[in-house]
Design an enzyme around this catalytic site. Sequence first.
Site, PDB file in Angstrom:
ATOM      1  N   HIS A  20       0.696  -1.226  -0.171  1.00 19.13           N
ATOM      2  CA  HIS A  20       0.001  -0.164   0.002  1.00 19.13           C
ATOM      3  C   HIS A  20       0.794   1.292  -0.035  1.00 19.13           C
ATOM      4  O   HIS A  20       0.530   2.228  -0.573  1.00 19.13           O
ATOM      5  CB  HIS A  20      -0.840   0.120   1.176  1.00 19.13           C
ATOM      6  N   HIS A  40       4.416 -14.234  -6.333  1.00 16.04           N
ATOM      7  CA  HIS A  40       2.849 -14.637  -5.698  1.00 16.04           C
ATOM      8  C   HIS A  40       1.881 -13.840  -6.564  1.00 16.04           C
ATOM      9  O   HIS A  40       0.681 -14.074  -6.260  1.00 16.04           O
ATOM     10  CB  HIS A  40       2.921 -14.075  -4.451  1.00 16.04           C
ATOM     11  N   TRP A  90      -0.739  -7.316  -6.944  1.00 13.62           N
ATOM     12  CA  TRP A  90      -0.887  -6.245  -7.965  1.00 13.62           C
ATOM     13  C   TRP A  90       0.342  -5.552  -8.419  1.00 13.62           C
ATOM     14  O   TRP A  90       0.792  -5.210  -9.507  1.00 13.62           O
ATOM     15  CB  TRP A  90      -2.028  -5.350  -7.724  1.00 13.62           C
ATOM     16  N   ASN A  91       1.156  -5.131  -7.120  1.00 14.32           N
ATOM     17  CA  ASN A  91       2.323  -4.335  -7.420  1.00 14.32           C
ATOM     18  C   ASN A  91       3.244  -5.318  -8.154  1.00 14.32           C
ATOM     19  O   ASN A  91       3.888  -4.726  -9.125  1.00 14.32           O
ATOM     20  CB  ASN A  91       2.942  -3.744  -6.135  1.00 14.32           C
ATOM     21  N   ASP A 141      -6.359 -10.310  -4.130  1.00 15.98           N
ATOM     22  CA  ASP A 141      -6.369 -10.533  -5.672  1.00 15.98           C
ATOM     23  C   ASP A 141      -5.628 -11.132  -6.382  1.00 15.98           C
ATOM     24  O   ASP A 141      -5.470 -11.413  -7.671  1.00 15.98           O
ATOM     25  CB  ASP A 141      -6.318  -8.940  -6.160  1.00 15.98           C
ATOM     26  N   GLN A 142      -4.787 -12.111  -5.956  1.00 17.04           N
ATOM     27  CA  GLN A 142      -3.607 -13.017  -6.373  1.00 17.04           C
ATOM     28  C   GLN A 142      -4.216 -13.853  -7.654  1.00 17.04           C
ATOM     29  O   GLN A 142      -3.556 -14.283  -8.532  1.00 17.04           O
ATOM     30  CB  GLN A 142      -2.807 -13.647  -5.458  1.00 17.04           C
TER      31      GLN A 142
END
Length: 476
Positions: free
Chosen positions: A26, A371, A374-375, A396-397
């Site tokens: 984050h 993994h 998103w980043n 979200d993975q």
Amino acid sequence: MADDGSGSSREGHHHFLIVVYGIQSHINPARALAHRLTRLGVAGSIRATLCLSVSSHRRMFPSSNGAGETTDGVISYTPYCDGLDENSLPKSDDEERARCRRVGFESLSSVIGSLAARGLPVTRVMCTMVLPAVLDVSLELGIPLVVYWIQPAHVLTAYFYYFHGYGDLIASHVATDPAQEVSLPGLTRPVRVGDLPSFLVDTSGSELTRIFKETMRELFEFVDRQRPKLLVNTFEGLEPAVLADMKRHLDVFVVGPMVGSSTEARVHLFKHDDVDRKRYMDWLDAQPEESVVYVSFGSISKYKKQQMEEIVEGLKQCGRPYLLVARKDGFEDDMMDYVFESTVKDQGIVVDWCNQLEVLSHAAVGCFVTHCGWNSTLEAVASGVPIIGVPNMFVDQPINAYLVEEEWLIGTKVERDSEGILTRKELARCIELVMGEGAKANDIRERTKALKRLAQEAAVVGGHADRNLLHFVKTI
């Protein structure tokens, strides 16, 4: 223009208080957004303050002891109290969560009042995804909220429709067969239920799932009532259909890829210094172009001894040079000696932590075993590096890995065995599939290069992301 009730704002001047959940995934995209916003301003007309919990602020700035404001010369950082103890997770007890929410609201209100007293009134409060206390601040103090969506637009779409008429349909599919496909408006094709965000399909009855679903439901109810603006960390060329659909329902601004630059100073919540950096960068410099397998599973994942043994042996089996990130706190068993001692001379290097974007931008890196947070996914896309997805079926993975393999065609997803283990044979197979000389590997490399060009066009100074951010600022 709105003010915070305790100070007036000058016309054309904006001050964003960006409240961030205090984890690596984050903080970095929020910091990148804050920097980009201030860069757009003229003569200091845009100001950004990153607001983190006391414990996270202390980790970032140890000398501050979690108190007081600091700056990096561009943006300010200020702590607030979220009601949690040092390094603790959100509480599952409803009464305790309510107490933490009240503490967070009171502390954030105090921060805003202090800023106003210094002639720096907050004109917009922003949060990464959702922090309930920030919703309270927006409503109680009358400061408009901006939601910074730091997951893909596909995930935004899944949550939106789950809370707008499709929840029962998804739940019925989960109950019968997670491999069953479901069609949602805006998606270009049906998606397996098991690939949707984990909290929407978890049937374990976990308290974490209950809390997260309640929190997200509250967010979307807030969005329906208050119509806040949403900044989404993606780019048009990556998710055009779902973005077009979301814009029909929500006030969306596409501001990604918000990954910064490979040479930009980044926030590291784990030990990382110039000595570490020189060691792995010198090693990368000595490797052939597109030859290295880079392996990192983010800042949260933990792995048991059996899984790490399979990963290390699979890397040795593939015969290619590898850079493995192995956090000391990332193992459930004492594995560090094994991981470091088993590294084959001249084949592999193991580090505690690294500047991931700098590594992905290096010409020697040929694929990324990740993994699929998103980043990490977005950084690989922006760097043009093929992906091997090892999702932990968390948040979200799963859908990120699905997008990599089936929507964007820039990598593959591993298949685990019946015990949920990624075997050495499967890892070696996937590495060869992505890095070999076969037709599929060549297609993957071409696709990654094409998406990299689109990402660069969006992220360059004055590009799509800047123009969309500037449009966002002008609308407020």
